[in-house]
Design a protein around this motif. Structure first.
Motif, short mmCIF file in Angstrom:
data_model
loop_
_atom_site.label_atom_id
_atom_site.label_comp_id
_atom_site.label_asym_id
_atom_site.label_seq_id
_atom_site.Cartn_x
_atom_site.Cartn_y
_atom_site.Cartn_z
N UNK A 233 10.90 -0.90 -8.10
CA UNK A 233 10.24 0.39 -8.38
C UNK A 233 8.83 0.24 -8.94
N UNK A 234 8.62 -0.75 -9.81
CA UNK A 234 7.29 -0.92 -10.39
C UNK A 234 6.29 -1.45 -9.37
N UNK A 235 6.78 -2.08 -8.30
CA UNK A 235 5.90 -2.59 -7.25
C UNK A 235 5.62 -1.54 -6.17
N UNK A 236 6.09 -0.31 -6.34
CA UNK A 236 5.91 0.71 -5.31
C UNK A 236 4.44 1.00 -4.99
N UNK A 237 3.51 1.00 -5.96
CA UNK A 237 2.10 1.18 -5.55
C UNK A 237 1.60 0.04 -4.66
N UNK A 238 2.01 -1.19 -4.96
CA UNK A 238 1.63 -2.31 -4.12
C UNK A 238 2.26 -2.19 -2.74
N UNK A 239 3.52 -1.81 -2.68
CA UNK A 239 4.19 -1.64 -1.40
C UNK A 239 3.54 -0.53 -0.58
N UNK A 245 -2.12 -0.56 4.91
CA UNK A 245 -3.06 -1.54 5.46
C UNK A 245 -2.45 -2.37 6.59
N UNK A 246 -1.21 -2.82 6.41
CA UNK A 246 -0.59 -3.65 7.45
C UNK A 246 -0.25 -2.83 8.70
N UNK A 247 0.12 -1.57 8.52
CA UNK A 247 0.43 -0.76 9.69
C UNK A 247 -0.82 -0.48 10.50
N UNK A 302 -0.31 8.94 11.21
CA UNK A 302 0.47 8.04 10.34
C UNK A 302 -0.13 7.98 8.95
N UNK A 303 -1.45 7.89 8.87
CA UNK A 303 -2.11 7.83 7.56
C UNK A 303 -1.90 9.10 6.77
N UNK A 304 -2.03 10.25 7.43
CA UNK A 304 -1.84 11.52 6.74
C UNK A 304 -0.40 11.67 6.26
N UNK A 305 0.57 11.30 7.10
CA UNK A 305 1.97 11.40 6.71
C UNK A 305 2.29 10.47 5.54
N UNK A 306 1.72 9.29 5.56
CA UNK A 306 1.96 8.37 4.45
C UNK A 306 1.38 8.91 3.15
#
Length: 317
Positions: A233-239, A245-247, A302-306
């Motif tokens: 959960x604490x890594x969610x901003x990194x994820x 970026x990877x997508x 995809x970017x807007x949905x994310x």
């Protein structure tokens, strides 16, 4: 009411009247700061407008043309290129290949990157060298990486085929089989981008609050439990950052596909199909531009949905 106001003393009348908003005037320092901002930002804005937005709008215009690459004339056909693409027999294959390649490479890079980051986060000797070795493929040229791995996967003289022949096995036709070609490119792409995800996840792991982790350890939570309930959960901003970026990077992957499968045999993603239509045997520049616009629309959606929905699940500590 007017008589009552006029009968009041001057001080009372002043309090009853609404206060006037003072006019803002630029001071010398404000003007100087504004011109400094223009001097620093204007060149970048001009470069972005000329090399990003102008080609984008030109490409949208080209997508409405029936234009053979190199021809001096073109015919306006409106949305015919889009209709041709979506009604063609190759559209489903190209879109399916793009979706499969993106999902597997993004998921594989992030999952393996997280596992590698956990290993690199341990306090043992040699982690500095290991971190450099893991990140090195990401900064290498995609052309060089593709050539090296093409030599490994080649079914005739490749290193992998030589090893398989040593144990009495035949090498799979990685290059000639469309399904295996896609698997081959996916493996190489994940290997190349694994270091990027690992380094970003490693930075996220090292920024986790240690007092919270120690408190969970004192409460009896083992390492796996702390990882699932605290670290993830604490890594969610990194994820979330890596997911975007990877997508975007996977949807625009080109160099490895171009080097390892020049004809796009089973690996024709949207961006590579646009390349083949324009610079391959077809020379259909207008049709290629329409495929590029479709890719741009997918990236934008995809970017807007994310940003709209996925970010709600992000836990910012």
């Amino acid at each position: 009411m007017t008589r009552q106001l006029t009968d009041r003393p001057p001080a009372a009348r002043a309090e009853a009247s609404p206060a006037k908003t003072p006019r803002t005037r630029w001071s010398g320092r404000t003007r100087r700061d504004f011109f400094v901002f223009l001097a620093l930002a204007l060149p970048n804005l001009v470069l972005i407008a000329v090399f990003t937005y102008l080609p984008l709008f030109n490409n949208i215009y080209y997508s409405t043309l029936d234009w053979t690459l190199g021809s001096a004339s073109a015919t306006v056909v409106g949305f015919d290129n889009y209709v041709t693409f979506f009604t063609s027999a190759d559209a489903a294959e190209v879109l399916g290949t793009t979706a499969l390649f993106t999902l597997v490479t993004v998921g594989g890079s992030m999952l393996l990157g997280l596992l590698v980051a956990l290993a690199l986060n341990s306090k043992v000797r040699g982690t500095t060298f290991a971190r450099s070795a893991v990140f090195a493929p990401y900064v290498l040229s995609g052309v060089g990486v593709g050539l090296v791995w093409l030599f490994i996967f080649d079914p005739g003289y490749g290193v992998l085929s030589w090893l398989l022949r040593g144990i009495g096995q035949q090498s799979p036709q990685w290059i000639n089989d469309p399904q295996l070609s896609l698997v081959m490119v996916i493996i190489v792409y994940i290997w190349k981008n694994l270091g990027y995800c690992a380094v970003v996840y490693l930075a996220g792991l090292q920024s986790l609050p240690q007092d919270v982790m120690e408190a969970a350890s004192l409460d009896g939570a083992n390492g796996f439990r702390r990882f699932l309930s605290m670290s993830v959960p604490l890594l969610s901003p990194t994820t979330f950052f890596l997911l975007i970026t990877t997508m975007l990077s996977s949807l625009q992957a080109f160099d490895l596909i171009r080097i390892m499968t020049p004809l796009g045999n089973g690996t024709s993603t949207l961006i590579y199909e646009a390349y083949l239509q324009a610079f391959g045997a077809f020379n259909r520049a207008g049709y290629s531009a329409s495929i590029s616009v479709v890719l741009f629309a997918i990236l934008l959606i995809i970017t807007v949905l994310q940003l709209r929905f996925v970010e709600r699940k992000v836990h910012y500590s």
